[in-house]
Design a protein around this motif. Structure first.
Motif, PDB file in Angstrom:
ATOM      1  N   GLN A  20       0.752  -1.196  -0.018  1.00 41.33           N
ATOM      2  CA  GLN A  20      -0.110   0.134  -0.076  1.00 41.33           C
ATOM      3  C   GLN A  20       0.938   1.317   0.032  1.00 41.33           C
ATOM      4  OE1 GLN A  20      -3.180  -0.317  -0.247  1.00 41.33           O
ATOM      5  NE2 GLN A  20      -3.972   1.666   0.107  1.00 41.33           N
ATOM      6  N   VAL A  21       0.643   2.124  -0.941  1.00 39.28           N
ATOM      7  CA  VAL A  21       1.321   3.291  -1.122  1.00 39.28           C
ATOM      8  C   VAL A  21       0.479   4.362  -0.529  1.00 39.28           C
ATOM      9  CG1 VAL A  21       2.270   5.229  -2.534  1.00 39.28           C
ATOM     10  CG2 VAL A  21       2.786   2.581  -3.058  1.00 39.28           C
ATOM     11  N   GLN A  22       1.098   5.361   0.370  1.00 44.06           N
ATOM     12  CA  GLN A  22       0.404   6.399   0.935  1.00 44.06           C
ATOM     13  C   GLN A  22       1.213   7.817   0.475  1.00 44.06           C
ATOM     14  OE1 GLN A  22       0.331   5.622   5.089  1.00 44.06           O
ATOM     15  NE2 GLN A  22      -1.466   4.714   4.959  1.00 44.06           N
ATOM     16  N   LEU A  23       0.474   8.672   0.236  1.00 39.73           N
ATOM     17  CA  LEU A  23       0.880  10.091  -0.103  1.00 39.73           C
ATOM     18  C   LEU A  23       0.376  11.066   0.757  1.00 39.73           C
ATOM     19  CD1 LEU A  23       0.782   9.679  -4.078  1.00 39.73           C
ATOM     20  CD2 LEU A  23       2.726   9.318  -2.809  1.00 39.73           C
ATOM     21  N   VAL A  24       1.055  11.766   1.381  1.00 43.47           N
ATOM     22  CA  VAL A  24       0.267  12.993   2.326  1.00 43.47           C
ATOM     23  C   VAL A  24       1.129  14.398   2.065  1.00 43.47           C
ATOM     24  CG1 VAL A  24       0.102  13.539   4.760  1.00 43.47           C
ATOM     25  CG2 VAL A  24       0.435  11.040   4.197  1.00 43.47           C
ATOM     26  N   GLU A  25       0.057  15.124   1.621  1.00 45.25           N
ATOM     27  CA  GLU A  25       0.561  16.414   1.317  1.00 45.25           C
ATOM     28  C   GLU A  25       0.339  17.128   2.656  1.00 45.25           C
ATOM     29  OE1 GLU A  25      -2.300  14.801  -2.173  1.00 45.25           O
ATOM     30  OE2 GLU A  25      -2.287  14.738   0.204  1.00 45.25           O
ATOM     31  N   SER A  26       1.586  18.380   2.474  1.00 46.97           N
ATOM     32  CA  SER A  26       1.265  19.169   3.856  1.00 46.97           C
ATOM     33  C   SER A  26       1.838  20.737   3.105  1.00 46.97           C
ATOM     34  CB  SER A  26       2.160  18.918   4.600  1.00 46.97           C
ATOM     35  OG  SER A  26       3.617  18.601   4.309  1.00 46.97           O
ATOM     36  N   GLY A  27       1.638  21.566   3.962  1.00 47.00           N
ATOM     37  CA  GLY A  27       2.246  22.796   3.533  1.00 47.00           C
ATOM     38  C   GLY A  27       1.263  24.032   2.904  1.00 47.00           C
ATOM     39  N   GLY A  28      -0.115  23.371   2.759  1.00 48.51           N
ATOM     40  CA  GLY A  28      -1.002  24.335   2.459  1.00 48.51           C
ATOM     41  C   GLY A  28      -1.461  25.475   3.697  1.00 48.51           C
ATOM     42  N   GLY A  29      -2.244  26.439   3.138  1.00 47.52           N
ATOM     43  CA  GLY A  29      -2.542  27.542   4.157  1.00 47.52           C
ATOM     44  C   GLY A  29      -3.359  28.561   3.322  1.00 47.52           C
ATOM     45  N   LEU A  30      -3.427  29.678   4.300  1.00 47.35           N
ATOM     46  CA  LEU A  30      -4.088  30.829   3.795  1.00 47.35           C
ATOM     47  C   LEU A  30      -2.874  32.141   3.560  1.00 47.35           C
ATOM     48  CD1 LEU A  30      -6.327  32.934   3.344  1.00 47.35           C
ATOM     49  CD2 LEU A  30      -6.657  33.214   5.619  1.00 47.35           C
ATOM     50  N   VAL A  31      -2.791  32.633   2.477  1.00 57.80           N
ATOM     51  CA  VAL A  31      -1.738  33.510   2.169  1.00 57.80           C
ATOM     52  C   VAL A  31      -2.419  34.545   1.365  1.00 57.80           C
ATOM     53  CG1 VAL A  31      -0.056  31.683   2.221  1.00 57.80           C
ATOM     54  CG2 VAL A  31      -1.052  32.436   0.220  1.00 57.80           C
ATOM     55  N   GLN A  32      -1.839  35.836   1.473  1.00 53.65           N
ATOM     56  CA  GLN A  32      -1.966  36.691   0.531  1.00 53.65           C
ATOM     57  C   GLN A  32      -1.596  36.656  -0.865  1.00 53.65           C
ATOM     58  OE1 GLN A  32      -1.042  40.440   2.580  1.00 53.65           O
ATOM     59  NE2 GLN A  32      -2.970  40.619   3.815  1.00 53.65           N
ATOM     60  N   ALA A  33      -2.282  37.425  -1.821  1.00 54.56           N
ATOM     61  CA  ALA A  33      -1.905  37.286  -3.160  1.00 54.56           C
ATOM     62  C   ALA A  33      -0.479  37.928  -3.167  1.00 54.56           C
ATOM     63  CB  ALA A  33      -2.927  38.336  -4.087  1.00 54.56           C
ATOM     64  N   GLY A  34       0.315  37.327  -4.115  1.00 56.01           N
ATOM     65  CA  GLY A  34       1.906  37.862  -4.323  1.00 56.01           C
ATOM     66  C   GLY A  34       2.872  37.109  -3.442  1.00 56.01           C
ATOM     67  N   ALA A  35       2.171  36.163  -2.472  1.00 55.15           N
ATOM     68  CA  ALA A  35       3.077  35.580  -1.503  1.00 55.15           C
ATOM     69  C   ALA A  35       3.304  34.220  -2.128  1.00 55.15           C
ATOM     70  CB  ALA A  35       1.996  35.193  -0.251  1.00 55.15           C
ATOM     71  N   SER A  36       4.153  33.518  -1.521  1.00 55.96           N
ATOM     72  CA  SER A  36       5.045  32.053  -1.920  1.00 55.96           C
ATOM     73  C   SER A  36       4.413  31.116  -0.735  1.00 55.96           C
ATOM     74  CB  SER A  36       6.386  32.415  -1.786  1.00 55.96           C
ATOM     75  OG  SER A  36       6.948  33.337  -2.966  1.00 55.96           O
ATOM     76  N   LEU A  37       4.493  29.868  -1.208  1.00 55.00           N
ATOM     77  CA  LEU A  37       4.183  28.874  -0.405  1.00 55.00           C
ATOM     78  C   LEU A  37       4.811  27.549  -1.064  1.00 55.00           C
ATOM     79  CD1 LEU A  37       2.073  28.839   2.079  1.00 55.00           C
ATOM     80  CD2 LEU A  37       0.576  27.826   0.352  1.00 55.00           C
ATOM     81  N   ARG A  38       5.326  26.664  -0.301  1.00 56.35           N
ATOM     82  CA  ARG A  38       5.908  25.441  -0.558  1.00 56.35           C
ATOM     83  C   ARG A  38       5.105  24.325  -0.085  1.00 56.35           C
ATOM     84  NH1 ARG A  38      11.513  22.461   0.244  1.00 56.35           N
ATOM     85  NH2 ARG A  38      10.911  22.215   2.322  1.00 56.35           N
ATOM     86  N   LEU A  39       4.459  23.484  -1.054  1.00 59.43           N
ATOM     87  CA  LEU A  39       3.836  22.116  -0.698  1.00 59.43           C
ATOM     88  C   LEU A  39       4.829  21.046  -0.682  1.00 59.43           C
ATOM     89  CD1 LEU A  39       0.554  22.637  -2.623  1.00 59.43           C
ATOM     90  CD2 LEU A  39       1.146  23.519  -0.605  1.00 59.43           C
ATOM     91  N   SER A  40       4.556  20.163   0.364  1.00 60.90           N
ATOM     92  CA  SER A  40       5.294  18.889   0.374  1.00 60.90           C
ATOM     93  C   SER A  40       4.332  17.508   0.218  1.00 60.90           C
ATOM     94  CB  SER A  40       6.154  18.758   1.641  1.00 60.90           C
ATOM     95  OG  SER A  40       7.011  19.885   1.723  1.00 60.90           O
ATOM     96  N   CYS A  41       4.900  16.404  -0.235  1.00 67.84           N
ATOM     97  CA  CYS A  41       4.129  15.182  -0.587  1.00 67.84           C
ATOM     98  C   CYS A  41       5.008  14.339  -0.065  1.00 67.84           C
ATOM     99  CB  CYS A  41       3.647  15.011  -1.915  1.00 67.84           C
ATOM    100  SG  CYS A  41       2.953  13.235  -2.220  1.00 67.84           S
ATOM    101  N   ALA A  42       4.772  13.535   1.026  1.00 70.76           N
ATOM    102  CA  ALA A  42       5.588  12.588   1.565  1.00 70.76           C
ATOM    103  C   ALA A  42       5.173  11.073   1.151  1.00 70.76           C
ATOM    104  CB  ALA A  42       5.472  12.622   3.071  1.00 70.76           C
ATOM    105  N   ALA A  43       5.929  10.303   0.678  1.00 67.34           N
ATOM    106  CA  ALA A  43       5.402   8.778   0.200  1.00 67.34           C
ATOM    107  C   ALA A  43       5.670   7.759   1.239  1.00 67.34           C
ATOM    108  CB  ALA A  43       5.718   8.630  -1.205  1.00 67.34           C
ATOM    109  N   SER A  44       5.038   6.970   1.225  1.00 70.98           N
ATOM    110  CA  SER A  44       5.589   6.006   2.418  1.00 70.98           C
ATOM    111  C   SER A  44       4.740   4.664   2.099  1.00 70.98           C
ATOM    112  CB  SER A  44       5.311   6.435   3.750  1.00 70.98           C
ATOM    113  OG  SER A  44       3.977   6.479   3.935  1.00 70.98           O
TER     114      SER A  44
END
Length: 123
Positions: free
Chosen positions: A1-25
């Motif tokens: 069984q493969v599991q993919l778990v995303e993280s790093g989302g959130g609420l930001v203002q226009a023009g901002a930056s964000l980094r999403l991650s996805c850990a596979a296990s």
């Protein structure tokens, strides 16, 4: 069984930056490619970017070109999406996906999916 778990989302203002991650296990195998998709309220899921696990070839949807960067850390089995100059139109649930054999922008080409992480960009 493969599991993919995303993280790093959130609420930001226009023009901002964000980094999403996805850990596979789980069951260990070599992914052929991994990708990010997103789904905004009331819209269909759409392709964002994909990367070959070996070699690192990348391909982006037009809205992501020049603003988003997909990358991976093979040793950590982790996929990333660096997003900059975010716009309200980028608001969506972002999903990580992995494929055993395809390098494609089509969702049908991916065998495994995470549950998503919410990104909200305010104006």
């Amino acid at each position: 069984q493969v599991q993919l778990v995303e993280s790093g989302g959130g609420l930001v203002q226009a023009g901002a930056s964000l980094r999403l991650s996805c850990a596979a296990s789980g069951r260990t195998f070599t992914y052929y490619a991994m990708a990010w998709f997103r789904q905004a309220p009331g819209k269909e899921r759409e392709f964002v970017a994909t990367i070959k696990w070996t070699g690192g070839d990348t391909y982006y949807a037009d809205p992501a070109k020049g603003r988003f960067t997909i990358s991976r850390d093979n040793a950590k089995n982790t996929l990333y999406l660096q997003m900059s100059s975010l716009e309200p139109e980028d608001t969506a649930v972002y999903y990580c996906a992995a494929s055993r054999s395809s390098y494609t922008s089509r969702a049908e080409g991916y065998n495994y999916w995470g549950r998503g992480t919410q990104v909200t960009v305010s104006s």
